[in-house]
Design an enzyme around this catalytic site. Structure first.
Site: not given
Length: 308
Positions: A161, A248, A278
């Site tokens: 991320s 996501d 996610h």
């Protein structure tokens, strides 16, 4: 839906998604004070079990611009000389070494790499480029031979991320990475990929929360190519292993990155993990499908590190 709380969500995650939906706080997450969000993360991290005894760790600090930056290495008795600097996710504002202990330990065990995690400065108190500056300094420190790991023949860069974003920025800044290991990386502060609309209200990460993360990180600065790799010349980047989640908002970021790297004739292993959301690497103990997807990625990384 009567059974699945989100369309196409993997059944392994149904119970987890229902737990998330029971959040008693009426304030949407993207509007909550950062202190409250960090407290929730700290509570979760406190429940994590200790690492297995075969994982050897060592802690030290590196001073960067007057701040003591904590680093932690992970390895086994059979670790290779090569290493990876792993940069944790958390929207540039959350997370710690503790929260990603098991991620780093599993990478070390599955690949033989010595993995080093960095406790970089968090936004909004430390806006861009503070975190990137610290990650770049750590990468250069590791390849210099001055760290407790001593001589490192090659250094990989990895992250999930926001950490994937910082890994990309570090690779672009240093030009020293042997390869990249990226899990649902964030690359575009405009959040303009179609997946931000398709999965605007996905479990765990929403489009609104991602916009808030970018605002906190940039602190009003106009993003350059190191903050927004979607705008960068990627032709000098090394080979990459990229794992994304199908449900996501960031899915499009990872897809576009893989396409751009392949267009530049850079070797890429890419997977879209179907039915996963996610943050799924955090729930590998509760979700066999998440554990399997992560394992496929680390096996691809192991083959890239040692193609023989």
């Amino acid at each position: 839906m009567a059974n699945a709380p989100y369309p196409n969500l993997h059944p392994d995650l149904w119970a987890l998604a229902r737990d998330m939906a029971k959040d008693p706080d009426p304030v949407p997450e993207h509007l909550r004070p950062i202190a409250a969000m960090r407290s929730a993360v700290a509570t979760m991290e406190a429940t994590l079990p200790p690492l297995a005894p075969d994982i050897l760790t060592e802690d030290w600090t590196l001073e960067v611009n007057g701040r003591a930056v904590a680093l932690r290495s992970y390895g086994t008795a059979h670790s290779r000389p090569e290493a990876m600097l792993y940069i944790h996710g958390g929207g540039w504002s959350l997370g710690s070494l503790r929260g990603h202990d098991h991620v780093c330990a599993d990478i070390a065990r599955d690949t033989g790499l010595r993995v080093v995690s960095i406790d970089y400065a968090l936004a909004p108190e430390f806006p861009y480029p503070t975190a990137l500056t610290e990650c770049v300094a750590a990468a250069r420190y590791l390849v210099s031979g001055a760290s407790p790991l001593h001589d490192i023949p090659t250094l990989w860069l990895g992250g999930d991320s926001a950490g994937g974003n910082l890994a990309l920025g570090t690779a672009l800044k240093t030009g020293r990475a042997a390869g990249l290991f990226l899990i649902y990386p964030a690359t575009d502060p405009t959040c303009s990929a179609a997946s931000y609309d398709t999965h605007a209200n996905a479990p765990y990460l929403t489009r609104a929360l991602m916009h808030r993360c970018w605002r906190d990180y940039l602190g009003g600065a106009v993003p350059d190519a190191y903050a927004a790799p979607v705008t960068a010349d990627l032709s000098a980047l090394p080979q990459a292993v990229i794992l994304t989640a199908a449900i996501d908002p960031l899915l499009g970021d990872g897809e576009a990155l893989a396409t751009s790297l392949r267009s530049a004739s850079i070797p890429v292993w890419f997977e879209q993990a179907e039915g996963l959301i996610h943050g799924f690497i955090r729930w590998r103990d509760r979700c066999p499908a998440a554990a399997e997807a992560f394992s496929r990625a680390t096996r691809a990384l192991a083959r890239a590190v040692d193609p023989s």
